[in-house]
Design a protein around this motif. Sequence first.
Motif: not given
Length: 103
Positions: A42-64
Amino acid sequence: MGMLGKAELEAMIDEATVDAYNEDEQLTGLLTMLQENLDVPFTTAVLGVEVTVRGVDLTPGGQIVALCSRGSIRQSIEILELPLPTPAPEGAEWIDAYRHWAG
């Protein structure tokens, strides 16, 4: 879909973390629910810039994180910080549940 109340969010968290014994396992349970239910891309705006969110993942530090792209640029944005579009994508209530759990 409107914002869910605290009771609904807690019921979702219970569902996601039913077999979890510690925070890491709870996080994994919530990540799994996000991966299974969040309707990407889906698309959303981050700091006024449109980006496509392609999925979610977990960082090694434990953040989604949300895996975002714009053209050839890829960036991970912590899902707690991700602005959602209106209307929100199907499954976005799991982001609310994660935010409630993380809060």
